[in-house]
Motif scaffolding. Sequence first.
Motif, mmCIF file in Angstrom:
data_model
loop_
_atom_site.group_PDB
_atom_site.id
_atom_site.type_symbol
_atom_site.label_atom_id
_atom_site.label_comp_id
_atom_site.label_asym_id
_atom_site.label_seq_id
_atom_site.Cartn_x
_atom_site.Cartn_y
_atom_site.Cartn_z
ATOM 1 N N PRO A 69 31.115 46.034 46.004
ATOM 2 C CA PRO A 69 32.293 45.593 45.253
ATOM 3 C C PRO A 69 32.091 45.656 43.745
ATOM 4 O O PRO A 69 33.051 45.681 42.986
ATOM 5 C CB PRO A 69 32.487 44.146 45.720
ATOM 6 C CG PRO A 69 31.121 43.702 46.133
ATOM 7 C CD PRO A 69 30.448 44.916 46.698
ATOM 8 N N THR A 70 30.819 45.683 43.311
ATOM 9 C CA THR A 70 30.520 45.631 41.885
ATOM 10 C C THR A 70 29.402 46.614 41.543
ATOM 11 O O THR A 70 28.430 46.736 42.287
ATOM 12 C CB THR A 70 30.072 44.215 41.466
ATOM 13 O OG1 THR A 70 31.110 43.284 41.784
ATOM 14 C CG2 THR A 70 29.771 44.150 39.980
ATOM 15 N N GLN A 92 37.198 54.203 42.153
ATOM 16 C CA GLN A 92 37.381 53.532 43.439
ATOM 17 C C GLN A 92 37.953 52.123 43.276
ATOM 18 O O GLN A 92 38.053 51.379 44.248
ATOM 19 C CB GLN A 92 36.033 53.458 44.171
ATOM 20 C CG GLN A 92 35.496 54.814 44.586
ATOM 21 C CD GLN A 92 34.010 54.777 44.891
ATOM 22 O OE1 GLN A 92 33.313 53.805 44.593
ATOM 23 N NE2 GLN A 92 33.503 55.836 45.496
ATOM 24 N N ASP A 93 38.325 51.784 42.058
ATOM 25 C CA ASP A 93 38.902 50.475 41.757
ATOM 26 C C ASP A 93 37.919 49.348 42.046
ATOM 27 O O ASP A 93 38.298 48.279 42.523
ATOM 28 C CB ASP A 93 40.206 50.264 42.534
ATOM 29 C CG ASP A 93 41.070 49.165 41.919
ATOM 30 O OD1 ASP A 93 40.920 48.918 40.706
ATOM 31 O OD2 ASP A 93 41.871 48.559 42.643
ATOM 32 N N ARG A 94 36.645 49.598 41.759
ATOM 33 C CA ARG A 94 35.618 48.572 41.869
ATOM 34 C C ARG A 94 35.368 47.952 40.493
ATOM 35 O O ARG A 94 35.706 48.529 39.467
ATOM 36 C CB ARG A 94 34.305 49.159 42.400
ATOM 37 C CG ARG A 94 34.390 49.800 43.772
ATOM 38 C CD ARG A 94 34.743 48.774 44.834
ATOM 39 N NE ARG A 94 34.447 49.257 46.172
ATOM 40 C CZ ARG A 94 35.306 49.882 46.956
ATOM 41 N NH1 ARG A 94 36.537 50.113 46.519
ATOM 42 N NH2 ARG A 94 34.963 50.268 48.163
ATOM 43 N N ILE A 133 31.165 38.056 37.645
ATOM 44 C CA ILE A 133 31.296 38.413 39.061
ATOM 45 C C ILE A 133 31.992 37.299 39.827
ATOM 46 O O ILE A 133 32.872 37.545 40.665
ATOM 47 C CB ILE A 133 29.911 38.711 39.665
ATOM 48 C CG1 ILE A 133 29.353 40.017 39.077
ATOM 49 C CG2 ILE A 133 29.996 38.806 41.188
ATOM 50 C CD1 ILE A 133 27.952 40.342 39.543
ATOM 51 N N ALA A 134 31.611 36.049 39.547
ATOM 52 C CA ALA A 134 32.232 34.910 40.230
ATOM 53 C C ALA A 134 33.719 34.821 39.911
ATOM 54 O O ALA A 134 34.546 34.565 40.793
ATOM 55 C CB ALA A 134 31.520 33.619 39.830
ATOM 56 N N GLU A 135 34.073 35.048 38.656
ATOM 57 C CA GLU A 135 35.485 35.003 38.269
ATOM 58 C C GLU A 135 36.272 36.123 38.944
ATOM 59 O O GLU A 135 37.412 35.924 39.377
ATOM 60 C CB GLU A 135 35.601 35.114 36.748
ATOM 61 C CG GLU A 135 35.083 33.884 36.010
ATOM 62 C CD GLU A 135 34.991 34.110 34.514
ATOM 63 O OE1 GLU A 135 35.322 35.239 34.072
ATOM 64 O OE2 GLU A 135 34.584 33.179 33.793
ATOM 65 N N GLY A 136 35.666 37.302 39.049
ATOM 66 C CA GLY A 136 36.343 38.411 39.708
ATOM 67 C C GLY A 136 36.567 38.157 41.184
ATOM 68 O O GLY A 136 37.624 38.477 41.729
ATOM 69 N N GLN A 138 36.874 35.217 42.632
ATOM 70 C CA GLN A 138 37.918 34.201 42.754
ATOM 71 C C GLN A 138 39.298 34.814 42.545
ATOM 72 O O GLN A 138 40.254 34.492 43.248
ATOM 73 C CB GLN A 138 37.676 33.087 41.739
ATOM 74 C CG GLN A 138 38.678 31.939 41.848
ATOM 75 C CD GLN A 138 38.376 30.834 40.854
ATOM 76 O OE1 GLN A 138 37.630 31.036 39.900
ATOM 77 N NE2 GLN A 138 38.946 29.665 41.069
ATOM 78 N N SER A 139 39.394 35.727 41.591
ATOM 79 C CA SER A 139 40.670 36.384 41.319
ATOM 80 C C SER A 139 41.125 37.219 42.503
ATOM 81 O O SER A 139 42.306 37.227 42.856
ATOM 82 C CB SER A 139 40.541 37.259 40.069
ATOM 83 O OG SER A 139 41.732 37.969 39.827
ATOM 84 N N ARG A 140 40.182 37.920 43.153
ATOM 85 C CA ARG A 140 40.548 38.737 44.317
ATOM 86 C C ARG A 140 41.039 37.874 45.466
ATOM 87 O O ARG A 140 41.961 38.231 46.182
ATOM 88 C CB ARG A 140 39.346 39.575 44.768
ATOM 89 C CG ARG A 140 39.057 40.766 43.878
ATOM 90 C CD ARG A 140 38.090 41.715 44.566
ATOM 91 N NE ARG A 140 36.814 41.079 44.836
ATOM 92 C CZ ARG A 140 35.801 41.061 43.977
ATOM 93 N NH1 ARG A 140 35.932 41.627 42.794
ATOM 94 N NH2 ARG A 140 34.665 40.476 44.293
ATOM 95 N N GLN A 141 40.414 36.723 45.649
ATOM 96 C CA GLN A 141 40.780 35.854 46.761
ATOM 97 C C GLN A 141 42.149 35.224 46.567
ATOM 98 O O GLN A 141 42.877 34.991 47.525
ATOM 99 C CB GLN A 141 39.720 34.766 46.937
ATOM 100 C CG GLN A 141 38.385 35.293 47.436
ATOM 101 C CD GLN A 141 37.343 34.202 47.542
ATOM 102 O OE1 GLN A 141 37.577 33.058 47.155
ATOM 103 N NE2 GLN A 141 36.176 34.543 48.070
ATOM 104 N N THR A 142 42.514 34.949 45.327
ATOM 105 C CA THR A 142 43.768 34.234 45.077
ATOM 106 C C THR A 142 44.932 35.146 44.718
ATOM 107 O O THR A 142 46.085 34.774 44.892
ATOM 108 C CB THR A 142 43.578 33.224 43.930
ATOM 109 O OG1 THR A 142 43.154 33.921 42.749
ATOM 110 C CG2 THR A 142 42.539 32.186 44.305
#
Length: 209
Positions: A69-70, A92-94, A133-136, A138-142
């Motif tokens: 993912p990263t 790949q939009d990663r 990475i943590a912020e990203g 969280q953003s994907r999940q919400t």
Amino acid sequence: QGALNGARGGAQVAVLPCALDAIHPRMHEGLAEAIVARGGLLLTEQPPGVQVERWMFASRNRILTGLAPTTVVIQSPARGGSLISARCAFDQDREVFALWQQGMGASWSGNRALVADELAVPVADVNALWRAIAEGEQSRQTGSAQGELVAFPEGCREVWDTLNNARPTTWDQLRKTCEGRTVDLERQLFTLEMLGWIRRLPGRAFLRS
């Protein structure tokens, strides 16, 4: 080797540019055996009997970045191989991060270019990286949208128009027909293949999916 030594209950996945019966370089045969012995996976798109070629390393990078993912670029000069991985991940939009602070020298000029071209998010140190990475995540999940249509990838029309779904087109034919640089041609092929628009066939040939 570092992943094996530092593993805590996980398994390693090694994406190879070569066939499984021709580990390259040969000095890594023992490492490949150790990965499998500890429950890991050796992954390659090259069939047995194929000799490794230079282009296979760049081609392998798109699989590496597609699985993760990263992607993080620690240090790359202006023409470093890590830039290929960064471009693949971006297409790949990663998430792509690059270690960068003002004052870094020529050894980080590739990192600077990624940040300047807005292909990577700059991070100053490992703590900033973990926070980003943590912020990203969280953003994907919400905020991830479900059921979106996959748009045709931007900047890939030249290769797409050259291919068809009846007769394979070889790399040499593409290079003669398309007027762009080789690196841009490879980028278009990587992007179209990863998004499922085309298929790669033996002998470096391609078909529309």
